[in-house]
Design a protein around this motif. Structure first.
Motif, PDB file in Angstrom:
ATOM      1  N   ARG A  75       6.312   5.076   1.818  1.00 39.68           N
ATOM      2  CA  ARG A  75       6.472   4.517   0.472  1.00 39.68           C
ATOM      3  C   ARG A  75       6.394   5.622  -0.585  1.00 39.68           C
ATOM      4  N   ASN A 134       1.799   3.969   1.591  1.00 37.12           N
ATOM      5  CA  ASN A 134       1.757   4.790   2.797  1.00 37.12           C
ATOM      6  C   ASN A 134       2.672   5.992   2.581  1.00 37.12           C
ATOM      7  N   GLU A 135       2.696   6.870   3.565  1.00 36.27           N
ATOM      8  CA  GLU A 135       3.498   8.095   3.442  1.00 36.27           C
ATOM      9  C   GLU A 135       4.972   7.782   3.181  1.00 36.27           C
ATOM     10  N   GLU A 154       0.872  -1.177   0.000  1.00 32.97           N
ATOM     11  CA  GLU A 154       0.000   0.000   0.000  1.00 32.97           C
ATOM     12  C   GLU A 154       0.906   1.222   0.000  1.00 32.97           C
TER      13      GLU A 154
END
Length: 186
Positions: free
Chosen positions: A110, A107-108, A105
């Motif tokens: 990533r 996320n910040e 997912e």
């Protein structure tokens, strides 16, 4: 073409650097899985480095999953290693001669790492553009030294080469800002 350097060739080579950069950032997918995500992966195969698509098929069996079918059983380890070392934040799961790659997912953390990769691609493109500029400037210096071009012509052509360089680097920065917005968009 006046004596000196071929400005059209310099423009063509700078455009080539822009196109390579566009391909690189296109591989940075946000959201849905895309086979392009693995385009930058280069595998150590048969004594040379080859793109992943020359040793395997990449499929998208599910929205958040990539599948890699490796043609040669002996290449599984090399492909796995190449994907892990490509700085894409992917961890393949070996399944016989296939790899399953769940896409994390976004996320910040990533998203920020994808932005970092995009910046690396931009820097690589700028270096390529500067190499083209240097080749052009070296050609002009040589032509001036050989007497095939006057000092005034040399100066005006080098100004045009510099202007092309500046415009091309501005284009890379513009594309980078667009991609950064796309990546950071939640």
């Amino acid at each position: 073409m006046t004596a000196g350097v071929d400005l059209n060739d310099i423009k063509r080579r700078m455009d080539g650097a822009i196109n390579a950069f566009k391909n690189d950032i296109a591989s940075l997918r946000t959201g849905r899985a895309s086979a392009n995500v693995l385009d930058p992966v280069v595998v150590e195969a048969y004594g040379s480095r080859v793109p992943l698509n020359q040793v395997a098929n990449v499929t998208v069996p599910e929205p958040r999953m990539l599948g890699v079918s490796i043609w040669d059983k002996s290449m599984v380890g090399a492909v796995d290693r190449a994907i892990r070392e490509a700085n894409l934040g992917l961890n393949p799961i070996v399944d016989g001669q296939n790899l399953r790659i769940p896409l994390p997912e976004l996320n910040e953390e990533r998203r920020k790492s994808l932005v970092k990769v995009a910046h690396d691609y931009a820097e690589k493109a700028k270096v390529a553009i500067r190499h083209v500029r240097r080749d052009g400037m070296d050609g002009l210096k040589k032509a001036e030294k050989d007497g095939t071009i006057g000092q005034d012509d040399s100066r005006s052509q080098s100004e045009r080469v510099q202007k092309m360089t500046d415009e091309t680097i501005v284009e890379v920065d513009r594309l980078l800002v667009e991609k950064e917005k796309e990546i950071m968009q939640v």
